[in-house]
Design an enzyme around this catalytic site. Structure first.
Site, PDB file in Angstrom:
ATOM      1  N   HIS A 176       1.190  -1.186   0.164  1.00  0.00           N
ATOM      2  CA  HIS A 176       0.093  -0.529   0.569  1.00  0.00           C
ATOM      3  C   HIS A 176       0.740   1.268  -0.401  1.00  0.00           C
ATOM      4  O   HIS A 176       1.963   1.391   1.003  1.00  0.00           O
ATOM      5  CB  HIS A 176      -0.972   0.136   1.019  1.00  0.00           C
ATOM      6  N   GLU A 179       2.122   3.833   3.024  1.00  0.00           N
ATOM      7  CA  GLU A 179       2.963   3.158   4.490  1.00  0.00           C
ATOM      8  C   GLU A 179       4.108   2.737   4.746  1.00  0.00           C
ATOM      9  O   GLU A 179       4.170   1.690   4.385  1.00  0.00           O
ATOM     10  CB  GLU A 179       2.361   1.607   4.629  1.00  0.00           C
ATOM     11  N   ARG A 234      -3.109   4.583  -1.667  1.00  0.00           N
ATOM     12  CA  ARG A 234      -2.649   3.070  -1.243  1.00  0.00           C
ATOM     13  C   ARG A 234      -2.910   3.079  -2.218  1.00  0.00           C
ATOM     14  O   ARG A 234      -1.891   1.883  -2.749  1.00  0.00           O
ATOM     15  CB  ARG A 234      -4.122   2.984  -0.376  1.00  0.00           C
ATOM     16  N   HIS A 304       3.335  -4.393   6.183  1.00  0.00           N
ATOM     17  CA  HIS A 304       2.035  -2.970   6.013  1.00  0.00           C
ATOM     18  C   HIS A 304       2.251  -2.274   7.672  1.00  0.00           C
ATOM     19  O   HIS A 304       2.992  -2.462   8.442  1.00  0.00           O
ATOM     20  CB  HIS A 304       0.468  -3.876   6.342  1.00  0.00           C
ATOM     21  N   GLU A 378       1.724  -5.685  10.551  1.00  0.00           N
ATOM     22  CA  GLU A 378       0.795  -4.259  11.027  1.00  0.00           C
ATOM     23  C   GLU A 378       2.252  -3.801  11.684  1.00  0.00           C
ATOM     24  O   GLU A 378       2.329  -3.684  13.099  1.00  0.00           O
ATOM     25  CB  GLU A 378      -0.234  -3.566  11.278  1.00  0.00           C
TER      26      GLU A 378
END
Length: 417
Positions: A176, A179, A234, A304, A378
């Site tokens: 993405h 990020e 994104r 991510h 994440e």
């Protein structure tokens, strides 16, 4: 010289246009208490442009689960009034997005070239992939696994001491575009590997026994776009037939429960699943490479942000993987390793039950291809800055994450199959 000045001028103008783009925009956090309050968020999203940061789509908003979203400057007052009026619990996470964007470049490393402690643009990362391989020929080699929609080469680094029939771990960053901490981590990991090989016993053993395939940025076109046009972009940058909207969510584009839950069939949505599985050149290149190396790749890690989570399958369904107990205890131990450095707390578990269902993700796909150690990280933070984590947090974020990755890699090495 004149042409160069014109170019610099044009770049400055486009940077300046972007400079003003987010002035007065706000990021809200709300926790809807019941279905009625969920409905309020839904109606808000259908009446204006709302960019959902977490979860990544309005369809995933549920009672008692926090929701972070961004709204335009012209709408923020209206949104705040509506939330107050309807009694929805909320707080403003970011009061002026532009100020936060300006503050993200707070690194002391103000070099014009590559730095591990700042966000590097694609041109700088691409040059770095060549340099790091040239400087460490016995540990790093670079290859091209495909090209992006806009025709850019997708560079892959193979990190490890060469040896006969070695098993491998695949790690990618930059799915993405917004990020930014993700590509920063892939670069940091490679740095850590080459700098500590021969010094740190754990890293030396890992690199002698395993290869790491590191893809520093999957969604290169999107990443570039976040530098030149829209920091909050994104998706990929591919054109969609019959729509003026651009791009597909690469992490909804894999053949794993494709386009069923937590993804959208509408090209204008940020979680658009694409016209078919692997419709994107980037996801197809990644999937092709993994399929070709299935006999050697024993773990898949995809990086991510944000939320501080360590997830494993499944996300496309509420079912548990067959080695659930093993993955859960591995995730627990890796999270403990990670928090040992700066006390950063991670939540871990299967994707669907831990956060929300989302179909078409690369981790589920890799797992179903037979790679039984498949994880999504994440990274920081939990929403104070969200996608615009300041550069001063790159070093601590990467240092702690390396600990978790090394732990997983070491476990995999001891449990080859």
């Amino acid at each position: 010289m004149w042409a160069l000045l014109v170019l610099i001028g044009a770049a400055a103008v486009s940077a300046h246009l972007q400079d003003l783009a987010f002035d007065g925009q706000k990021v809200f956090r709300v926790i809807p208490q019941n279905d009625e309050q969920v409905e309020i968020i839904n109606s808000l999203a259908s009446n204006m442009q709302v960019d959902f940061w977490q979860p990544d789509s309005v369809t995933l908003v549920r009672p008692k689960r926090q929701v972070d979203f961004r709204v335009g400057a012209d709408k923020s007052f209206e949104v705040e009034e509506l939330l107050k009026e309807s009694g929805v619990e909320y707080r403003v996470l970011i009061d002026n997005l532009q100020a936060a964007l300006d503050a993200q470049f707070d690194s002391k490393a103000r070099t014009t070239g590559h730095s591990y402690e700042k966000y590097n643009n694609w041109e700088t990362i691409a040059a770095w992939t060549a340099d790091i391989a040239a400087q460490n020929p016995d540990l790093v080699s670079r290859s091209v696994i495909g090209e992006t929609y806009e025709g850019r080469p997708m560079y892959l680094l193979k990190v490890g001491k060469s040896g006969p029939n070695k098993k491998a771990i695949f790690m990618d960053c930059g799915f993405h575009a917004r990020e930014w901490i993700s590509p920063a981590f892939c670069q940091w990991f490679v740095k850590e590997a080459v700098e500590t090989y021969g010094k740190d016993t754990a890293m030396t053993t890992l690199l002698n026994s395993l290869d790491f395939y590191v893809l520093p940025v999957l969604n290169i076109d999107g990443y570039i776009y976040t530098w030149t046009n829209d920091r909050m972009w994104r998706k990929t940058r591919s054109k969609n037939a019959g729509s003026r909207c651009i791009g597909t969510d690469p992490n909804r584009n894999f053949n794993a429960g494709w386009c069923s839950v937590g993804s959208s069939k509408k090209p204008c949505d940020s979680t658009y699943c694409g016209s078919a599985p692997e419709s994107e050149k980037e996801t197809k290149a990644l999937a092709d490479f993994i399929r070709e190396h299935l006999s050697t790749i024993k773990a898949y890690l995809t990086i991510h942000s944000y939320s501080q989570l360590l997830l494993f399958p499944y996300s496309y369904a509420y079912k548990l993987p067959s080695n659930y107990e093993e993955l859960n205890s591995l995730a627990r131990a890796a999270s403990e390793q990670l928090s040992s450095l700066y006390n950063t707390e991670y939540t871990y578990g299967p994707g669907a039950t831990t956060i929300y269902p989302a179909a078409g993700g690369s981790d589920d796909w890799a797992y179903d291809e037979g790679i039984k150690y498949s994880f999504t990280f994440e990274l920081r933070d939990t929403g104070r800055y969200g996608f615009i984590l300041p550069e001063s947090q790159i070093k601590p974020t990467c240092e702690e994450t390396v600990l978790a990755v090394k732990y997983i890699a070491n476990y995999v090495l001891g449990h080859l199959y």
